[in-house]
Design an enzyme around this catalytic site. Sequence first.
Site, PDB file in Angstrom:
ATOM      1  N   LEU A  13       0.230  -1.546  -0.344  1.00  0.00           N
ATOM      2  CA  LEU A  13      -0.129   0.536  -0.337  1.00  0.00           C
ATOM      3  C   LEU A  13       0.805   1.533  -0.303  1.00  0.00           C
ATOM      4  O   LEU A  13       2.061   1.695   0.385  1.00  0.00           O
ATOM      5  CB  LEU A  13      -0.741  -0.289   1.329  1.00  0.00           C
ATOM      6  CG  LEU A  13      -2.213  -1.316   1.053  1.00  0.00           C
ATOM      7  CD1 LEU A  13      -2.599  -0.843   2.395  1.00  0.00           C
ATOM      8  CD2 LEU A  13      -3.034  -1.666   0.041  1.00  0.00           C
ATOM      9  N   CYS A  14       0.218   2.201   0.000  1.00  0.00           N
ATOM     10  CA  CYS A  14       0.306   4.094  -0.346  1.00  0.00           C
ATOM     11  C   CYS A  14       1.583   3.751   0.830  1.00  0.00           C
ATOM     12  O   CYS A  14       1.031   3.459   2.053  1.00  0.00           O
ATOM     13  CB  CYS A  14      -0.391   4.848  -0.654  1.00  0.00           C
ATOM     14  SG  CYS A  14       0.539   6.638  -0.998  1.00  0.00           S
ATOM     15  N   PRO A  15       3.092   4.379   0.884  1.00  0.00           N
ATOM     16  CA  PRO A  15       3.375   5.031   0.150  1.00  0.00           C
ATOM     17  C   PRO A  15       4.617   4.452  -0.727  1.00  0.00           C
ATOM     18  O   PRO A  15       5.445   4.049  -1.449  1.00  0.00           O
ATOM     19  CB  PRO A  15       4.154   5.967   0.366  1.00  0.00           C
ATOM     20  CG  PRO A  15       4.938   5.591   2.217  1.00  0.00           C
ATOM     21  CD  PRO A  15       3.027   4.755   2.683  1.00  0.00           C
ATOM     22  N   ASP A  40      -2.653  -1.404  -5.576  1.00  0.00           N
ATOM     23  CA  ASP A  40      -3.445  -0.808  -4.788  1.00  0.00           C
ATOM     24  C   ASP A  40      -2.802   0.200  -6.182  1.00  0.00           C
ATOM     25  O   ASP A  40      -2.259   0.717  -6.662  1.00  0.00           O
ATOM     26  CB  ASP A  40      -1.853  -0.280  -3.962  1.00  0.00           C
ATOM     27  CG  ASP A  40      -2.701   0.924  -3.286  1.00  0.00           C
ATOM     28  OD1 ASP A  40      -3.477   1.827  -3.736  1.00  0.00           O
ATOM     29  OD2 ASP A  40      -2.171   2.143  -3.010  1.00  0.00           O
TER      30      ASP A  40
END
Length: 76
Positions: A13-15, A40
């Site tokens: 997932l981000c980042p 994502d």
Amino acid sequence: METQHSLDTRNLLCPLPVIRTQNLVKTLNPGETVEVVGTDPGIMNDIPAWCRINGHEVLESTTIENEYFVCLKVGD
């Protein structure tokens, strides 16, 4: 001659997808390409934005089912 690299960021997932992309690109030469694949959907906006800021070029971005692909060319 361009060299193609692949980066698998599935289930991150981000980042993290952008961080992993940045870390790989730092090791590459201008003109080389990277195909980033992830799950994502944020990478469809985050990686192009990172490319614009850092002088890289997005060659293509596509979605296939629940996977997202961004192909970029390393800038100078």
